[in-house]
Design a protein around this motif. Structure first.
Motif, PDB file in Angstrom:
ATOM      1  N   PRO A 137       1.023  -1.331  -0.059  1.00 12.96           N
ATOM      2  CA  PRO A 137       0.029  -0.077  -0.014  1.00 12.96           C
ATOM      3  C   PRO A 137       0.748   1.249  -0.142  1.00 12.96           C
ATOM      4  CG  PRO A 137      -0.763  -1.674   1.558  1.00 12.96           C
ATOM      5  CD  PRO A 137       0.494  -2.091   1.007  1.00 12.96           C
ATOM      6  N   ALA A 138       2.061   1.339   0.796  1.00 15.69           N
ATOM      7  CA  ALA A 138       2.818   2.441   0.807  1.00 15.69           C
ATOM      8  C   ALA A 138       3.533   2.694  -0.692  1.00 15.69           C
ATOM      9  CB  ALA A 138       3.801   2.363   1.879  1.00 15.69           C
ATOM     10  N   ALA A 139       3.740   1.517  -1.253  1.00 15.93           N
ATOM     11  CA  ALA A 139       4.535   1.829  -2.581  1.00 15.93           C
ATOM     12  C   ALA A 139       3.515   2.308  -3.760  1.00 15.93           C
ATOM     13  CB  ALA A 139       4.982   0.192  -2.946  1.00 15.93           C
ATOM     14  N   ARG A 140       2.383   1.631  -3.538  1.00 13.35           N
ATOM     15  CA  ARG A 140       1.143   2.067  -4.598  1.00 13.35           C
ATOM     16  C   ARG A 140       0.823   3.789  -4.386  1.00 13.35           C
ATOM     17  NH1 ARG A 140      -3.292  -2.585  -4.015  1.00 13.35           N
ATOM     18  NH2 ARG A 140      -2.453  -4.155  -5.634  1.00 13.35           N
ATOM     19  N   ALA A 167      -6.295   3.981  -8.966  1.00 11.96           N
ATOM     20  CA  ALA A 167      -5.319   5.154  -9.426  1.00 11.96           C
ATOM     21  C   ALA A 167      -4.185   5.223  -8.578  1.00 11.96           C
ATOM     22  CB  ALA A 167      -6.032   6.277  -9.129  1.00 11.96           C
ATOM     23  N   TYR A 168      -3.283   4.398  -8.992  1.00  5.28           N
ATOM     24  CA  TYR A 168      -2.033   4.296  -7.977  1.00  5.28           C
ATOM     25  C   TYR A 168      -1.115   5.225  -8.515  1.00  5.28           C
ATOM     26  CZ  TYR A 168      -3.655  -0.627  -6.967  1.00  5.28           C
ATOM     27  OH  TYR A 168      -4.460  -1.514  -6.483  1.00  5.28           O
ATOM     28  N   ASP A 169      -0.320   5.902  -7.368  1.00  6.44           N
ATOM     29  CA  ASP A 169       0.662   6.789  -7.640  1.00  6.44           C
ATOM     30  C   ASP A 169       1.924   6.431  -8.332  1.00  6.44           C
ATOM     31  OD1 ASP A 169       3.333   8.269  -6.512  1.00  6.44           O
ATOM     32  OD2 ASP A 169       1.818   9.680  -6.895  1.00  6.44           O
ATOM     33  N   ASN A 170       2.492   5.196  -7.817  1.00  6.07           N
ATOM     34  CA  ASN A 170       3.472   4.415  -8.378  1.00  6.07           C
ATOM     35  C   ASN A 170       2.930   3.047  -9.108  1.00  6.07           C
ATOM     36  OD1 ASN A 170       5.641   2.961  -8.935  1.00  6.07           O
ATOM     37  ND2 ASN A 170       6.754   3.154  -6.982  1.00  6.07           N
ATOM     38  N   THR A 171       3.171   3.173 -10.516  1.00  8.03           N
ATOM     39  CA  THR A 171       2.407   2.166 -11.127  1.00  8.03           C
ATOM     40  C   THR A 171       3.407   0.762 -11.197  1.00  8.03           C
ATOM     41  OG1 THR A 171       3.436   2.878 -13.207  1.00  8.03           O
ATOM     42  CG2 THR A 171       1.135   3.718 -12.449  1.00  8.03           C
ATOM     43  N   LEU A 172       4.580   1.087 -10.737  1.00  6.10           N
ATOM     44  CA  LEU A 172       5.620   0.046 -10.538  1.00  6.10           C
ATOM     45  C   LEU A 172       6.050  -0.962 -11.937  1.00  6.10           C
ATOM     46  CD1 LEU A 172       3.933  -1.881  -7.387  1.00  6.10           C
ATOM     47  CD2 LEU A 172       6.059  -0.510  -7.559  1.00  6.10           C
ATOM     48  N   GLY A 173       6.424   0.052 -12.757  1.00  6.34           N
ATOM     49  CA  GLY A 173       7.065  -0.146 -14.024  1.00  6.34           C
ATOM     50  C   GLY A 173       6.455   0.211 -15.414  1.00  6.34           C
ATOM     51  N   TYR A 174       5.183   1.080 -15.224  1.00  6.43           N
ATOM     52  CA  TYR A 174       4.450   1.842 -16.369  1.00  6.43           C
ATOM     53  C   TYR A 174       4.571   3.064 -16.440  1.00  6.43           C
ATOM     54  CZ  TYR A 174       1.322   2.086 -20.325  1.00  6.43           C
ATOM     55  OH  TYR A 174       0.713   2.322 -21.332  1.00  6.43           O
ATOM     56  N   ASP A 175       5.015   3.503 -17.621  1.00  3.46           N
ATOM     57  CA  ASP A 175       5.016   5.191 -17.763  1.00  3.46           C
ATOM     58  C   ASP A 175       3.956   5.546 -18.745  1.00  3.46           C
ATOM     59  OD1 ASP A 175       7.041   6.903 -15.858  1.00  3.46           O
ATOM     60  OD2 ASP A 175       7.794   4.934 -16.225  1.00  3.46           O
ATOM     61  N   VAL A 203      10.282  -0.311  -6.189  1.00  5.45           N
ATOM     62  CA  VAL A 203      10.234  -0.715  -7.544  1.00  5.45           C
ATOM     63  C   VAL A 203       9.549  -2.036  -7.702  1.00  5.45           C
ATOM     64  CG1 VAL A 203      12.273   0.696  -8.058  1.00  5.45           C
ATOM     65  CG2 VAL A 203      12.553  -2.065  -7.753  1.00  5.45           C
ATOM     66  N   ASN A 204       9.033  -2.719  -8.959  1.00  6.71           N
ATOM     67  CA  ASN A 204       8.557  -3.785  -9.125  1.00  6.71           C
ATOM     68  C   ASN A 204       9.333  -5.145  -8.738  1.00  6.71           C
ATOM     69  OD1 ASN A 204      10.201  -3.869 -11.561  1.00  6.71           O
ATOM     70  ND2 ASN A 204       8.725  -2.890 -12.542  1.00  6.71           N
ATOM     71  N   GLY A 205      10.777  -5.070  -9.011  1.00  7.85           N
ATOM     72  CA  GLY A 205      11.699  -6.115  -8.569  1.00  7.85           C
ATOM     73  C   GLY A 205      11.655  -6.631  -7.105  1.00  7.85           C
ATOM     74  N   ASP A 206      11.006  -5.546  -6.083  1.00  4.95           N
ATOM     75  CA  ASP A 206      10.916  -5.624  -4.662  1.00  4.95           C
ATOM     76  C   ASP A 206       9.794  -6.633  -4.165  1.00  4.95           C
ATOM     77  OD1 ASP A 206      12.965  -3.806  -4.513  1.00  4.95           O
ATOM     78  OD2 ASP A 206      11.559  -2.418  -4.221  1.00  4.95           O
TER      79      ASP A 206
END
Length: 366
Positions: free
Chosen positions: A81-84, A318-326, A91-94
């Motif tokens: 949740p904090a990452a999103r 509406a995630y702030d961090n999409t973890l690999g998509y821009d 990052v997504n590899g985490d």
């Protein structure tokens, strides 16, 4: 284990794009012959896809198709949740990654929504959907499904969409990345603004060094008599950013004090480092880096879906961090203050394996 698209889908003839109507969840579905996979290439040089001079602009809708799991078996894994929410630079590899799935259809394994905002009085002149991601994480996805996706207009039912051009597909840096696209001008012209849903983007889930990632972007050019005369241009391709990817629009006369916007679609950009940049220049002048409220000039590929303005278009989720998509849109700003006869863009990544998929621009002209 791969979850299939569901029972075979009934096809409907809706132009040469091979859009097929899909029944609502729980309704009967009919059989149809399977479509042949789209041709693939490991590298597709960027080329101009669409170019017109008209009163109007370009808008886009976009969202991610994968995200982190909210429950982790590994206690050392960062908080999902904090990452999103963008509270930590994860990052997504985490993570052990999973699918975003906002619809109520049990036959889809991923789905997300985003709002397309067309100014009042606009007529759509071109629309293209881009989708892509990583096929290799904890599970491997079948490449034959790369060129196949589901799309639903605002308030509508899913339709199968098949890629209408060569699919970019390349294995590099431990990832198996792809991008496909198809023109859907007629569908967008008929349905316009609102929340569009895209499902079954063929991305993997699980854990790996490169991580799992993927998403979609609907790029739409429109004509509007109330707006300035602009050149509208869209380039696409598929290339890794271990060097530089550039596109150039020659013979374009830019008036002094012109305004404009540009946007990009890219894959596997990680948040929290430096070395990614999108620059533009006019008439051979020193390139100017683009940046936005959520996109630092030296970390432009930072897993965001961002655009200028006080209120962004709606997304579900509406995630702030999409973890690999821009999928970002930028104001071109002061570099257009001086007139020139050439506008050039360059996207560069100096870090891990990242891929560029599309670039678009809308710029005032004389």
């Amino acid at each position: 284990m791969r979850i299939p698209l569901g029972p075979p889908l009934r096809r409907a003839s809706v132009s040469a794009l091979a859009l097929a109507a899909v029944c609502a969840p729980g309704a009967a579905r009919a059989t149809a012959p399977a479509a042949a996979p789209a041709p693939e290439a490991p590298r597709i040089p960027f080329a101009e896809r669409y170019h017109v001079v008209q009163r109007g602009g370009i808008v886009r809708a976009a969202n991610a198709s994968a995200s982190c799991r909210t429950t982790a078996d590994d206690p050392s894994e960062p908080s999902c949740p904090a990452a999103r929410a963008g509270r930590i630079p994860a990052v997504n590899g985490d993570f052990d990654m999973s699918y975003v799935d906002v619809d109520d259809d049990p036959h889809t394994y991923n789905s997300s929504r985003a709002e397309l905002r067309l100014p009042e009085g606009s007529q759509v002149t071109y629309a293209r959907l881009y989708w892509g991601g990583n096929l290799l994480a904890g599970e491997r996805k079948p490449a034959a499904d790369n060129g196949r996706v589901l799309i639903a207009e605002p308030g509508g039912q899913y339709k199968e969409l098949l890629a209408d051009t060569v699919v970019g597909h390349r294995t590099q840096g431990g990832a198996d990345a792809f991008q496909a696209s198809a023109e859907i001008t007629g569908l967008v012209r008929s349905n316009g603004s609102g929340l569009w849903t895209v499902g079954q983007v063929n991305v993997a889930a699980g854990r790996s060094g490169p991580g799992a990632w993927g998403g979609w972007t609907l790029v739409t050019a429109y004509r509007n008599p109330a707006e300035p005369l602009r050149t509208l241009a869209l380039w696409d391709g598929f290339d890794s950013l271990d060097g530089a990817t550039g596109v150039r629009l020659n013979g374009l006369r830019i008036p002094r004090g012109a305004e404009g916007r540009a946007g990009l679609v890219a894959y596997n950009g990680d948040r929290g480092g430096t070395g990614d940049s999108l620059t533009y220049s006019v008439a051979g002048r020193t390139p100017t880096p683009l940046a936005g409220s959520a996109d630092p000039a030296d970390d432009v590929l930072n897993s965001t879906i961002n655009e200028p303005g006080p209120v962004g278009a709606r997304r579900e989720p509406a995630y702030d961090n999409t973890l690999g998509y821009d999928s970002d849109v930028f104001d071109l700003g002061t570099a257009l203050a001086q007139s020139g006869d050439q506008l050039a863009f360059q996207l560069v990544s100096q870090r891990d394996a990242a891929w560029a998929g599309a670039l678009f621009a809308a710029v005032d002209v004389q």
